[in-house]
Design an enzyme around this catalytic site. Structure first.
Site, short mmCIF file in Angstrom:
data_model
loop_
_atom_site.label_atom_id
_atom_site.label_comp_id
_atom_site.label_asym_id
_atom_site.label_seq_id
_atom_site.Cartn_x
_atom_site.Cartn_y
_atom_site.Cartn_z
N GLY A 47 0.79 -1.24 0.00
CA GLY A 47 0.00 0.00 0.00
C GLY A 47 0.82 1.28 0.00
O GLY A 47 0.35 2.33 -0.42
N ASP A 106 -5.86 1.63 9.73
CA ASP A 106 -7.28 1.37 9.99
C ASP A 106 -7.44 1.03 11.47
O ASP A 106 -7.46 1.94 12.30
CB ASP A 106 -7.71 0.24 9.05
CG ASP A 106 -9.20 -0.05 9.07
OD1 ASP A 106 -10.00 0.87 9.31
OD2 ASP A 106 -9.58 -1.22 8.85
N LYS A 134 -7.71 6.27 9.14
CA LYS A 134 -9.13 6.01 9.41
C LYS A 134 -9.29 5.91 10.92
O LYS A 134 -9.50 4.84 11.48
CB LYS A 134 -9.52 4.68 8.74
CG LYS A 134 -10.76 4.73 7.91
CD LYS A 134 -11.17 3.35 7.47
CE LYS A 134 -10.81 3.05 6.04
NZ LYS A 134 -11.34 1.73 5.61
N PHE A 155 -14.61 2.26 2.55
CA PHE A 155 -13.57 1.43 1.95
C PHE A 155 -13.02 2.16 0.73
O PHE A 155 -13.73 2.41 -0.24
CB PHE A 155 -14.06 0.04 1.58
CG PHE A 155 -12.91 -0.89 1.29
CD1 PHE A 155 -12.31 -1.60 2.32
CD2 PHE A 155 -12.39 -0.99 0.00
CE1 PHE A 155 -11.21 -2.41 2.07
CE2 PHE A 155 -11.29 -1.80 -0.25
CZ PHE A 155 -10.70 -2.51 0.78
P1 IMP Z 1 -5.18 -2.30 10.19
O1 IMP Z 1 -4.24 -3.34 10.71
O2 IMP Z 1 -6.61 -2.57 10.55
O3 IMP Z 1 -4.77 -0.90 10.53
O4 IMP Z 1 -5.22 -2.50 8.64
C1 IMP Z 1 -4.42 -1.83 7.81
C2 IMP Z 1 -4.47 -2.45 6.46
O5 IMP Z 1 -5.79 -2.89 6.07
C3 IMP Z 1 -4.09 -1.39 5.47
O6 IMP Z 1 -2.71 -1.32 5.33
C4 IMP Z 1 -4.82 -1.87 4.25
O7 IMP Z 1 -4.01 -2.82 3.60
C5 IMP Z 1 -6.06 -2.54 4.75
N1 IMP Z 1 -7.20 -1.62 4.67
C6 IMP Z 1 -7.93 -1.13 5.68
N2 IMP Z 1 -8.90 -0.32 5.24
C7 IMP Z 1 -8.75 -0.27 3.89
C8 IMP Z 1 -9.45 0.44 2.85
O8 IMP Z 1 -10.37 1.24 3.06
N3 IMP Z 1 -8.99 0.22 1.59
C9 IMP Z 1 -7.96 -0.59 1.30
N4 IMP Z 1 -7.27 -1.27 2.24
C10 IMP Z 1 -7.68 -1.10 3.52
#
Ligand code: IMP
Ligand code: MG
Length: 186
Positions: A47, A106, A134, A155
């Site tokens: 990403g 996220d 987010k 998303f």
């Molecule tokens: P976390 O561990 O929940 O913070 O997840 C982070 C990862 O989830 C990010 O690096 C993304 O790869 C994926 N992710 C979370 N939300 C989105 C979104 O809205 N679009 C695309 N990928 C997302």
């Protein structure tokens, strides 16, 4: 194969011009902050890729770049929160000033795990630089030192971010239609 015709993207959240302007500001801020420290920028694959490429090009100080990749067990939005490093660094980070570069934070589980893992290696400092935050979804409290934009709980895809590996090459951040994700929100 999903089309990029516009039907999949219900809203442009961050335009190409917004991205360009904000990344330039962040590059300036980071150049000032890390002047004379020869920082190591660590991108979290995949990403980070487009953001990292633009960010470092907007900086005018010497720095190094490296990458890590993680796989989360369970996958997707409803992962268990367990994370595994699938590609580790080439660099030794002990004593270095590290900037961890992430496309989107996220729940914070992924980056929280990485920060803990990297802190054990005793960098001189480690700070998180996230293009998108987010924040309303946060479960693990991770300090975002440098932030591009805070976004609502939608998303999003583009500018490196994917849905099932697709849409990363969109040059803006768009909200993906529920019709494509099949996700029921709320
Ligand atoms: P976390 O561990 O929940 O913070 O997840 C982070 C990862 O989830 C990010 O690096 C993304 O790869 C994926 N992710 C979370 N939300 C989105 C979104 O809205 N679009 C695309 N990928 C997302
Ligand atoms: Mg993804």
């Amino acid at each position: 194969m999903p089309s990029y015709s516009g039907e999949d993207i219900v809203e442009v959240l961050v335009s190409q011009e917004d991205i360009r302007r904000r990344v330039a500001e962040m590059g300036k801020e980071l150049s000032d902050f890390y002047k004379d420290t020869f920082p190591l920028f660590i991108g979290v694959l995949k990403g980070c890729t487009l953001f990292m490429a633009d960010l470092v090009r907007s900086m005018d100080i010497p720095l190094e770049m490296d990458y890590m990749a993680v796989a989360s067990y369970g996958g997707g939005r409803r992962g268990s929160g367990a994370v595994r490093i699938s590609k580790d660094l080439d660099s030794v980070i002990e004593g270095r000033d590290v900037v961890l570069v992430e496309g989107l934070v996220d729940t914070g589980m992924t980056i929280g795990y990485l920060l803990r893992n990297l802190e054990v290696r005793q960098p001189r400092s480690i700070r998180l630089c996230a293009f998108l935050d987010k924040r309303v979804r946060r479960i693990v409290n991770v300090p975002v030192a440098f932030r591009g934009f805070e976004i609502p709980d939608r998303f999003v895809v583009g500018y490196g971010l994917d849905f099932r590996q697709i849409y990363r090459n969109l040059p803006y951040i768009g909200v993906l239609s529920d019709r494509v994700t099949g996700l029921k929100r709320g």
